[in-house]
Design a protein around this motif. Structure first.
Motif, PDB file in Angstrom:
ATOM      1  N   ILE A 181      13.316  12.377  10.125  1.00  0.00           N
ATOM      2  CA  ILE A 181      12.640  11.137  10.503  1.00  0.00           C
ATOM      3  C   ILE A 181      11.157  11.357  10.222  1.00  0.00           C
ATOM      4  N   ALA A 182      10.632  10.705   9.191  1.00  0.00           N
ATOM      5  CA  ALA A 182       9.246  10.941   8.790  1.00  0.00           C
ATOM      6  C   ALA A 182       8.437   9.654   8.944  1.00  0.00           C
ATOM      7  N   PHE A 183       7.406   9.707   9.764  1.00  0.00           N
ATOM      8  CA  PHE A 183       6.521   8.563   9.959  1.00  0.00           C
ATOM      9  C   PHE A 183       5.526   8.474   8.802  1.00  0.00           C
ATOM     10  N   ASP A 184       5.239   7.253   8.403  1.00  0.00           N
ATOM     11  CA  ASP A 184       4.234   6.992   7.372  1.00  0.00           C
ATOM     12  C   ASP A 184       3.045   6.334   8.044  1.00  0.00           C
ATOM     13  N   PHE A 185       1.955   7.093   8.229  1.00  0.00           N
ATOM     14  CA  PHE A 185       0.809   6.553   8.949  1.00  0.00           C
ATOM     15  C   PHE A 185       0.120   5.444   8.169  1.00  0.00           C
ATOM     16  N   GLY A 186       0.323   5.396   6.870  1.00  0.00           N
ATOM     17  CA  GLY A 186      -0.278   4.329   6.083  1.00  0.00           C
ATOM     18  C   GLY A 186       0.333   2.965   6.343  1.00  0.00           C
ATOM     19  N   PHE A 187       1.510   2.934   6.956  1.00  0.00           N
ATOM     20  CA  PHE A 187       2.157   1.661   7.263  1.00  0.00           C
ATOM     21  C   PHE A 187       1.816   1.289   8.707  1.00  0.00           C
ATOM     22  N   LEU A 188       0.761   0.499   8.859  1.00  0.00           N
ATOM     23  CA  LEU A 188       0.316   0.013  10.167  1.00  0.00           C
ATOM     24  C   LEU A 188       0.164   1.163  11.173  1.00  0.00           C
ATOM     25  N   GLY A 189      -0.441   2.241  10.691  1.00  0.00           N
ATOM     26  CA  GLY A 189      -0.720   3.369  11.579  1.00  0.00           C
ATOM     27  C   GLY A 189       0.515   4.067  12.107  1.00  0.00           C
TER      28      GLY A 189
ATOM     29  N   ARG B 204       0.823  -1.212   0.000  1.00  0.00           N
ATOM     30  CA  ARG B 204       0.000   0.000   0.000  1.00  0.00           C
ATOM     31  C   ARG B 204       0.855   1.259   0.000  1.00  0.00           C
ATOM     32  N   THR B 205       1.960   1.256   0.728  1.00  0.00           N
ATOM     33  CA  THR B 205       2.752   2.480   0.908  1.00  0.00           C
ATOM     34  C   THR B 205       4.015   2.524   0.060  1.00  0.00           C
ATOM     35  N   GLY B 206       4.496   1.367  -0.368  1.00  0.00           N
ATOM     36  CA  GLY B 206       5.777   1.317  -1.055  1.00  0.00           C
ATOM     37  C   GLY B 206       6.963   1.389  -0.114  1.00  0.00           C
ATOM     38  N   GLU B 207       6.707   1.347   1.189  1.00  0.00           N
ATOM     39  CA  GLU B 207       7.774   1.415   2.190  1.00  0.00           C
ATOM     40  C   GLU B 207       7.975   0.052   2.842  1.00  0.00           C
ATOM     41  N   HIS B 208       9.155  -0.128   3.434  1.00  0.00           N
ATOM     42  CA  HIS B 208       9.439  -1.371   4.142  1.00  0.00           C
ATOM     43  C   HIS B 208       9.215  -1.232   5.637  1.00  0.00           C
ATOM     44  N   GLU B 209       9.031  -0.013   6.118  1.00  0.00           N
ATOM     45  CA  GLU B 209       8.753   0.207   7.529  1.00  0.00           C
ATOM     46  C   GLU B 209       7.927   1.485   7.699  1.00  0.00           C
ATOM     47  N   SER B 210       7.607   1.778   8.965  1.00  0.00           N
ATOM     48  CA  SER B 210       6.702   2.891   9.256  1.00  0.00           C
ATOM     49  C   SER B 210       7.398   4.240   9.311  1.00  0.00           C
ATOM     50  N   VAL B 211       8.725   4.280   9.135  1.00  0.00           N
ATOM     51  CA  VAL B 211       9.430   5.548   9.062  1.00  0.00           C
ATOM     52  C   VAL B 211      10.361   5.565   7.860  1.00  0.00           C
ATOM     53  N   VAL B 212      10.572   6.765   7.349  1.00  0.00           N
ATOM     54  CA  VAL B 212      11.566   7.016   6.294  1.00  0.00           C
ATOM     55  C   VAL B 212      12.588   7.964   6.907  1.00  0.00           C
ATOM     56  N   VAL B 213      13.863   7.634   6.809  1.00  0.00           N
ATOM     57  CA  VAL B 213      14.891   8.472   7.441  1.00  0.00           C
ATOM     58  C   VAL B 213      15.979   8.801   6.429  1.00  0.00           C
ATOM     59  N   GLY B 214      16.572   9.961   6.591  1.00  0.00           N
ATOM     60  CA  GLY B 214      17.655  10.391   5.710  1.00  0.00           C
ATOM     61  C   GLY B 214      18.026  11.832   5.990  1.00  0.00           C
ATOM     62  N   THR B 215      18.773  12.432   5.079  1.00  0.00           N
ATOM     63  CA  THR B 215      19.196  13.818   5.230  1.00  0.00           C
ATOM     64  C   THR B 215      18.624  14.651   4.086  1.00  0.00           C
ATOM     65  N   GLY B 216      18.361  15.902   4.387  1.00  0.00           N
ATOM     66  CA  GLY B 216      17.848  16.828   3.385  1.00  0.00           C
ATOM     67  C   GLY B 216      18.065  18.248   3.847  1.00  0.00           C
TER      68      GLY B 216
END
Length: 446
Positions: free
Chosen positions: A73-81, A51-63
């Motif tokens: 550190i960005a949470f993806d609520f679509g991945f298991l809330g 559904r999300t295209g992610e492997h976990e509920s957060v995406v982390v990196g530098t910008g």
């Protein structure tokens, strides 16, 4: 008010440019259905990935956020809330480690329902792990900012949300330790961003469209400290008031109490190019008579704590102490403005810990290793004013005074009448020139 996207990557795209994701372990979990064998957990993770295209509920990196590089550190609520499991902890730990290694601030864009119950205690203990990483990063003198999206509940709120140096919230977001399905009946506003702001647990409510700019401003303030001790503000002066110091002690008191005397807000606005405010003592208290924050002046950041002419409550002292400790850790010089008849001394203030709160601020200022500059702009009422003051970098305006107690209180203590108050003011030697002669103030500012 519109919410931010639920997708972690979309939120990153909104606030940052040049995002580079940190490498993550994308191999399948070795324990099917998780560490406690929750039925269907593996399938649920698979659906979340699809559904999300992610492997976990957060995406982390530098910008880069408005010109300042940061770890995101960005949470993806679509991945298991947006729930926190073991691999979530892995990614957050890697993000904090990167921040320390590269000397970068951390920005957490939070949207989570809390710990992932399908992993049981393994998930819950990630909160200790996250707290440890945040503490290590704090020890390195690196700032941490949090943005509370909808919803921010449970352990995400109680660690990198409420534990951040600066906490912003999107208006309308659900924010609280208890999620909507487990909280008891009661006031629903207590679990909102607005409720947390009113209680002093959130520093600002931000419109989604303003978020990139506000984050950029905060990052500049927390990462570009002024290199030298700051001069005191100039005296703004009351309209038509004489520039010379007052002739008598009672004249000094009347001038400091005059309605037309410039307030702290005018001094802050005059001193800084722009600024952002901290709000609240993080103990449920807010004192609107104390303004704290960071301001930009000549391309550098200075922290400020300003009394606004009212009796300072325990929440005001604690908020100022919070600011002083943060400024000291980030190596940002301080400015304090003194203007109060004294500390609030009613029964509510005593129950709220007036003495401990004043002691907390005295300790914070005394322990600060960055320079603290003080300007007395109005009333300097006893210990409630002195707690805000620098011991060795204090100046005073011509329309201010500083005293061990007010002339009225001194007269009462000495069992004198109201007619003796002016003479008592003279005996207290509270005029600006008296403070200079006594070696308390360095000088009277022009």
């Amino acid at each position: 008010m519109a919410d931010l996207p639920t997708s972690g990557r979309e939120v990153i795209d909104l606030v940052a440019s040049g995002f580079t994701e940190l490498p993550a372990d994308t191999s399948p979990e070795s324990d099917v259905d998780g560490p406690i064998g929750w039925p269907g957990y593996d399938a649920a993770r698979g659906r979340a990935r699809q559904r999300t295209g992610e492997h976990e509920s957060v995406v982390v990196g530098t910008g880069e956020v408005d010109g300042t590089e940061a770890v995101l550190i960005a949470f993806d609520f679509g991945f298991l809330g947006g729930s926190i499991g073991r691999r979530t902890g892995d990614l957050i730990e890697a993000a904090f480690a990167r921040a320390r290694g590269a000397r970068l601030p951390v920005v957490s864009l939070i949207a989570t329902g809390g710990s992932r119950m399908q992993e049981g205690m393994r998930a819950l203990t990630q909160l200790q792990r996250i707290a440890r990483q945040a503490a290590l990063t704090r020890r390195e003198g690196l700032p941490q900012l949090a943005v509370l999206r909808n919803p921010t509940t449970g352990g995400g709120w109680a660690t990198i949300g409420a534990g951040a140096d600066v906490t912003l919230a999107v208006g309308g977001a659900q924010v609280g330790f208890a999620g909507s399905r487990v909280r008891p009946p009661g006031d629903p506003d207590a679990y909102t961003a607005a409720g947390q702001y009113a209680s002093g647990h959130v520093d600002a409510i931000v419109e989604p469209g303003q978020l990139p700019q506000r984050l950029g401003r905060w990052l500049r303030l927390l990462t570009r400290p002024a290199a030298e001790p700051q001069p005191p503000p100039r005296a703004l002066g009351s309209h038509g008031a004489p520039a010379e110091p007052p002739a008598t002690g009672w004249d000094a008191v009347r001038r400091a109490r005059a309605a037309g005397r410039p307030p702290a807000e005018s001094y802050v606005e005059d001193y800084f190019d722009w600024r952002e405010e901290l709000r609240g003592d993080r103990c449920g208290g807010v004192d609107d008579g104390v303004r704290c924050g960071f301001g930009y002046r000549n391309g550098e950041a200075v922290a400020y704590a300003a009394q606004c002419g009212t009796a300072t409550t325990p929440a005001g002292f604690r908020t100022a102490a919070r600011l002083v400790r943060l400024a000291d850790r980030l190596r940002v010089p301080m400015l304090t403005l003194v203007d109060t008849p004294g500390a609030a001394n009613d029964a509510d203030a005593e129950r709220a810990g007036a003495g401990p709160a004043i002691a907390e601020l005295f300790t914070a200022v005394a322990s600060a290793t960055v320079p603290v500059t003080t300007l007395v702009i109005g009333e300097g009422g006893s210990g409630g004013a002195l707690a805000f003051a620098s011991a060795d970098r204090m100046w005073i305006t011509p329309d201010a005074y500083f005293s061990v107690t007010s002339p009225e209180a001194a007269a009462r203590i000495l069992k004198l009448g109201t007619g003796d108050v002016p003479a008592t003011a003279d005996r207290l030697r509270l005029r600006p020139q008296d403070l200079v002669d006594l070696g308390i103030a360095r000088g009277i500012v022009d």
